[in-house]
Design a protein around this motif. Structure first.
Motif, PDB file in Angstrom:
ATOM      1  N   ASP A   1      31.101  43.714  49.161  1.00 19.84           N
ATOM      2  CA  ASP A   1      30.749  41.822  49.154  1.00 19.84           C
ATOM      3  C   ASP A   1      29.545  41.659  50.184  1.00 19.84           C
ATOM      4  OD1 ASP A   1      31.224  39.549  47.309  1.00 19.84           O
ATOM      5  OD2 ASP A   1      32.252  41.342  46.175  1.00 19.84           O
ATOM      6  N   ALA A   2      29.503  40.170  49.649  1.00 15.69           N
ATOM      7  CA  ALA A   2      28.235  39.883  50.678  1.00 15.69           C
ATOM      8  C   ALA A   2      29.065  38.276  50.904  1.00 15.69           C
ATOM      9  CB  ALA A   2      27.089  39.842  49.910  1.00 15.69           C
TER      10      ALA A   2
ATOM     11  N   GLY B   1      26.635  40.564  44.776  1.00 16.48           N
ATOM     12  CA  GLY B   1      28.295  40.250  45.180  1.00 16.48           C
ATOM     13  C   GLY B   1      28.502  40.915  43.974  1.00 16.48           C
ATOM     14  N   MET B   2      30.116  41.651  43.966  1.00 19.43           N
ATOM     15  CA  MET B   2      30.651  42.654  42.801  1.00 19.43           C
ATOM     16  C   MET B   2      31.757  41.589  42.055  1.00 19.43           C
ATOM     17  SD  MET B   2      28.808  44.883  43.349  1.00 19.43           S
ATOM     18  CE  MET B   2      29.281  45.608  41.920  1.00 19.43           C
ATOM     19  N   GLY B   3      31.402  40.204  42.631  1.00 16.88           N
ATOM     20  CA  GLY B   3      33.194  39.527  41.782  1.00 16.88           C
ATOM     21  C   GLY B   3      34.443  40.159  42.191  1.00 16.88           C
ATOM     22  N   SER B   4      35.484  39.646  41.933  1.00 19.58           N
ATOM     23  CA  SER B   4      36.365  38.890  41.413  1.00 19.58           C
ATOM     24  C   SER B   4      37.185  40.128  40.165  1.00 19.58           C
ATOM     25  CB  SER B   4      36.917  38.056  41.742  1.00 19.58           C
ATOM     26  OG  SER B   4      36.504  36.647  43.157  1.00 19.58           O
ATOM     27  N   TYR B   5      38.262  40.916  41.539  1.00 16.45           N
ATOM     28  CA  TYR B   5      39.041  41.929  40.629  1.00 16.45           C
ATOM     29  C   TYR B   5      39.930  42.707  41.460  1.00 16.45           C
ATOM     30  CZ  TYR B   5      34.967  44.316  40.809  1.00 16.45           C
ATOM     31  OH  TYR B   5      33.308  44.653  41.117  1.00 16.45           O
ATOM     32  N   GLY B   6      40.846  42.952  41.168  1.00 18.24           N
ATOM     33  CA  GLY B   6      41.364  44.290  42.132  1.00 18.24           C
ATOM     34  C   GLY B   6      41.993  43.521  43.250  1.00 18.24           C
TER      35      GLY B   6
END
Ligand code: FES
Ligand code: FES
Lengths: 792, 161
Positions: free
Chosen positions: A489-490, A546-551
């Motif tokens: 992520d960034a 960004g790879m977002g929010s989950y996990g």
């Protein structure tokens, strides 16, 4: 003294002010100049051949501007699965195209095969009705039951996939024989067949999307209910519509919960973009709740046989799980990773079991796509393991607590390589177990049993000790396993000339409180006030990537990216300070917001350094660029491994089978905690979702593929009077060893650890009450199921 | 289309509505008061609760045309006159009674109606009263706690303070 600001403080959430006063702006709250409305036309049958669609009646309706069918998207791409999984025989998974609108065939009730765009919502609805009336669909037999789906080669969800099998996966295939051997020679084998019930995530905000197109520049904009706007942009651009990535902005504004269901790209997002281009006007679509039930990705839906081979003393020697997982009619983006690498890899649990093997078949059916829902694979794994251990303890006449004490990994064993491919970096499972027993007054339990008995009730207690892998994750590893993306992520930290900060993060907050917690971290590290820090998220035009929010990855991955970007700011600040203070860079220290020359009283404040970076009159311009802005991409070198012990105490009414939860206790290890208030809230919410799964939630399709639980009248959601207060503790922390903040993630824990604790408690109550023939009741443990088990 | 006039958050408003226009639609689209949320289509979730003539109702169950002359209060009308958070709103923030915020307007409106009827409700009474408001995020723990705190009760003994 608890801290009153910065890392570890219970800072109140700044986002609350807008939400509490009605000033939040969710997608459907936005009004666009010249907007028009899209309504999807959805299949009412589970499986059917589209014979003909006559659009003329709909097109002639008042206000109708355009009609789209599958034909319009036949030439564009499909929405792909994010992970390529290989079967045991080496074959790649079968991956049917998932079109924007169904074409040729409809494959589940709710499968959208057309869309009508009109001036008003009511006109679009009327148009959709007219279009449905002009459509001929020849109904085909529905494929619903998983076992029947793989057995019946003639009845195919996708014509090119003969046995409805997506893949047949083994993890780890090399373990198979050793597990078979260990099972054969074990003194005792416990076997349990169970169902992990299918759920609908039910974020309270229904999905919604608005597409816009600027004909002058060729720019598109998608405003949508997403947990990861960058991934949506990538999927729409590179896979579905073929738009250059620089020509699409995706904005996910305030989003009303996700729980997994809003990770994925859905066809409606592509539809509103294509329609906006065609009409030159903003096109909006908002799901009605009935549509959400039919078309949001569902969760869980596993049928599992689990076996544990052990000694008579309860030492676990081998574990084998054989699972069928439903993926529904199409592969949603995480549908293939959820039952595999988020499930099979955690089947060792927190235990020493030397031999573990998992076989998993994923099956297409004529039902809505199934994908990750809070916990995603790990609740299924935890439920299987924890139910089976409890059954094993009972069969051996041992105390379930003692059996866990015997099998849990001990602190000296870390880092620990599991037989299913993970390396747990750190943990203290004994500490959380003992903490939970202490908080739940386990010692006083027998007295409470007697009290309940005096009231005609059966009391039971259930334990679940669990570990999960989250914070996804090292890109090199997930790449080997089949991920088609990286999972870093960034963050960009922009220090403004006046000393305020804008921090752009690739994580997306839809209830987690990032705007507050991330500001706490940045402010703490820079020794400034939290009020000076603004957190910017959910807009691809503002955020590097960004790879977002989950996990449970926001803090563990994006939070550490932010940490590293702040470190770069401090490093540059030291260079500037060295110049201004006429000292060597190595002599500059940074503490409490001040750069100073070690051993002197010469110092510059953070604000002075920031100002100098933008007004570089006294500045080392020959060596250093002006400005103070840094970006960091962070790719962790391992997953993180939160763990905990949950205890649930129930009372069962033997006359009615009604189960009541008397208390619920959680002792978690999340590593370092940034804001305890927010962490506790995450656990409360997760636990209640788990209690919902265990006690009342159930998605039911009939054999013709009609969804019987398609509204809040039939799908039971946990309500305030269904659940108790939850006791939570996170004091037994072993900080993560491989990320700078030492954090592990807490978003999914509650939903992972709680279902088996509830069911174990119910079985315990029944067994104590003399119903010794009841060794298992499938979730949800409704009164009728419990009563039937008791009286069966 | 019929014209309807009502008082919303103390202001006289009027608009043209169809016979089928729901109060929730009139508030959100007609008046752009988008704090009132719509979370379902079966009157089950409570995200849309507002006060009409002093009583909490689900605004998706009322037709705007039927409310000629009504006094309506929405979440936008709940803060103190100086704009600061009301006691209930402040308690929700202090006790982390909201996460994504989507159910929150309905929760606050229901809580306000409850405390008007029952100024010191027990935990059990609060839970029963909120039966018509679904929250998927909080597990209700902190919502119940916030409402107890807003009613002046000591919540320091409740778990996980
Ligand atoms: S929108 Fe009114 S109850 Fe759900
Ligand atoms: S705070 Fe998200 S639904 Fe209640």
């Amino acid at each position: 003294m608890p801290k009153d600001h910065g890392i570890g403080a219970r800072s109140k959430r700044r986002e609350d002010t807008r939400f509490l006063t009605g000033k939040g702006v969710y997608t459907d709250d936005m009004a666009m100049q010249g907007q028009v409305y899209a309504v999807m036309v959805r299949s009412t049958v589970a499986h059917g051949k589209i014979v003909s669609i006559d659009t003329s009646a709909a097109e002639a309706m008042p206000g109708v501007l355009a009609v789209f069918t599958g034909e319009d998207f036949a030439e564009v791409g499909g929405n792909p699965a994010g992970w390529l999984i290989h079967s045991r025989n080496g074959e790649p998974m079968r991956e049917p195209k998932r079109p924007v609108l169904a074409h040729g065939k409809v494959r589940h009730v709710g499968d959208a095969y057309a869309a009508v765009i009109a001036e008003t919502y009511a006109q679009a609805k009327d148009g959709a009705e007219a279009l449905a009336a002009g459509t001929v669909i020849e109904e085909l037999p529905a494929v619903i039951d998983m076992a029947a789906a793989v057995a019946n080669a003639d009845n195919r969800v996708h014509d090119e996939i003969p046995d409805n099998l997506c893949f047949d996966w083994g993890w780890i295939e090399d373990n198979r024989e050793a597990v078979d051997q260990a099972m054969k020679s074990a003194e005792h084998v416990t076997t349990l067949e169970l169902v992990n019930n299918r759920l609908v995530p039910n974020a309270m905000e229904p999905r919604a999307s608005i597409g816009e197109y600027n004909p002058g520049t060729g720019d598109y904009k998608l405003t949508t209910t997403s947990q990861n706007p960058h991934m949506t942009r990538l999927l729409v651009c590179a896979f579905v519509l073929g738009i250059p990535e620089n020509k699409l902005t995706v904005v996910a504004p305030d989003v009303g919960g996700g729980f997994g269901s809003k990770i994925y790209h859905y066809g409606e997002e592509a539809l509103v973009l294509a329609a906006a281009k065609k009409l030159g006007r903003p096109v909006r679509w908002t799901a009605e709740r009935s549509e959400s039930f039919l078309s949001d990705a569902h969760g869980r839906d596993h049928v599992t046989k689990i076996e544990i081979g052990c000694t008579k003393e309860g030492e676990m020697l081998a574990l084998r799980a054989t699972t069928m997982a439903n993926v529904g009619a199409y592969l949603s983006n995480f549908a293939t990773v959820t039952p595999t690498y988020l499930h099979g890899t955690v089947m060792a649990g927190p235990y020493k079991t030397p031999h573990v093997y998992v076989n998993l078949k994923t099956v297409f059916t004529n039902t809505a796509p199934v994908d990750a829902y809070r916990g995603a694979g790990r609740p299924e794994a935890t439920y299987s393991i924890e139910r089976a251990i409890d059954k094993m303890a009972r069969e051996l006449g041992l105390d379930p607590v003692e059996v866990r004490r015997k099998n849990l990994l001990t602190p000296d064993m870390f880092p620990y390589t599991t037989p299913v491919g993970l390396v747990y970096d750190t943990g203290n499972y004994q500490a959380t177990l003992e903490k939970s027993l202490d908080l739940a007054d386990y010692a006083g339990f027998e007295a409470r049993v007697a009290q309940s008995a005096a009231n005609g009730k059966l009391r039971g207690i259930g334990l679940s000790t669990w570990v999960e892998a989250c914070g996804l994750a090292p890109s090199h590893l997930v790449g080997q396993l089949g991920s088609r993306v990286g999972l870093y992520d960034a963050a960009t930290v922009r220090v403004n000339a006046t000393g305020t900060l804008s921090v752009m993060t690739g994580a997306h907050s839809h209830g987690q409180g990032h705007e507050t917690v991330f500001a706490q971290i940045v402010a703490d590290k820079l020794g400034i006030s939290e009020d000076q820090v603004e957190i910017v998220h959910g807009d691809t035009s503002k955020i590097p990537f960004g790879m977002g929010s989950y996990g449970s990855r926001s803090l563990a991955v994006a939070g550490n990216a932010m940490n590293n970007a702040v470190d770069k700011i401090i490093a540059k600040g030291k260079k500037i300070a060295a110049h201004m203070l006429e000292a060597a860079e190595g002599d500059i220290t940074f503490e409490n917001g001040s750069f100073s020359v070690a051993g002197t009283d010469k110092a510059k404040s953070f604000g002075e350094i920031a100002f100098s970076a933008y007004v570089p009159h006294n500045y080392p311009l020959e060596e250093l660029e002006p400005g103070l802005e840094e970006t960091a991409f962070y790719d962790p070198n391992n997953f993180t491994y939160p763990a905990g012990a949950y205890l649930c105490e129930v009372e069962v009414d033997p006359d009615t089978g009604v189960v009541e939860i008397m208390n619920f206790t959680c002792a978690d290890d999340f590593g370092n905690v940034m804001n305890p208030m927010v962490v506790e809230g995450q656990v409360h919410g997760g636990v209640v979702q788990g209690i919902g799964q265990a006690m009342i939630e159930q998605t039911t399709y009939d054999q013709s593929g009609q969804l019987l639980s398609g509204s809040y009248m039939e799908y039971a959601m946990p309500r305030a009077d269904d659940v108790p207060m939850i006791t939570v503790d996170h004091s037994c922390a072993t900080p993560c060893t491989h990320n700078p903040l030492g954090v592990k993630g807490c978003g999914e824990a509650g939903a992972i650890g709680s279902p088996p604790a509830v069911v174990n408690a119910v079985i315990d109550a029944l067994q104590r009450g003399g119903y010794t023939h009841v060794t298992h009741v499938d979730m949800p443990v409704t009164p009728s199921r419990v009563w039937a088990a008791m009286n069966g | 289309m019929t014209q309807v006039t009502m008082t919303v958050n103390g202001k006289a408003v009027s608009g043209d509505v169809e016979g089928r226009t729901l109060l929730s639609e009139f508030l959100r689209e007609g008046l752009r008061l988008t704090g009132t949320h719509v979370g379902c289509d079966t009157s089950q979730c409570g995200a849309c609760v507002v006060h009409v003539n002093g009583t909490a109702i689900k605004s998706c169950t009322a037709l705007a045309a039927d409310l000629e002359g009504a006094e309506v209060v929405t979440i936008e009308g709940m803060a103190n006159p100086d704009g600061s958070l009301s006691t209930i709103q402040q308690a929700f923030q202090d006790h982390h009674g909201l996460q994504c915020g989507f159910c929150t307007p309905g929760m606050v409106m229901s809580a306000a109606a409850l405390l008007k009827e029952n100024p010191k409700p027990t935990e059990h009474e609060i839970r029963e009263y909120l039966e018509g408001n679904i929250c998927r995020c909080t597990g209700y723990h902190n919502i119940v706690k916030a409402i107890m705190a807003a009613s002046g009760q000591d919540v320091s003994a409740i778990a996980a303070e």
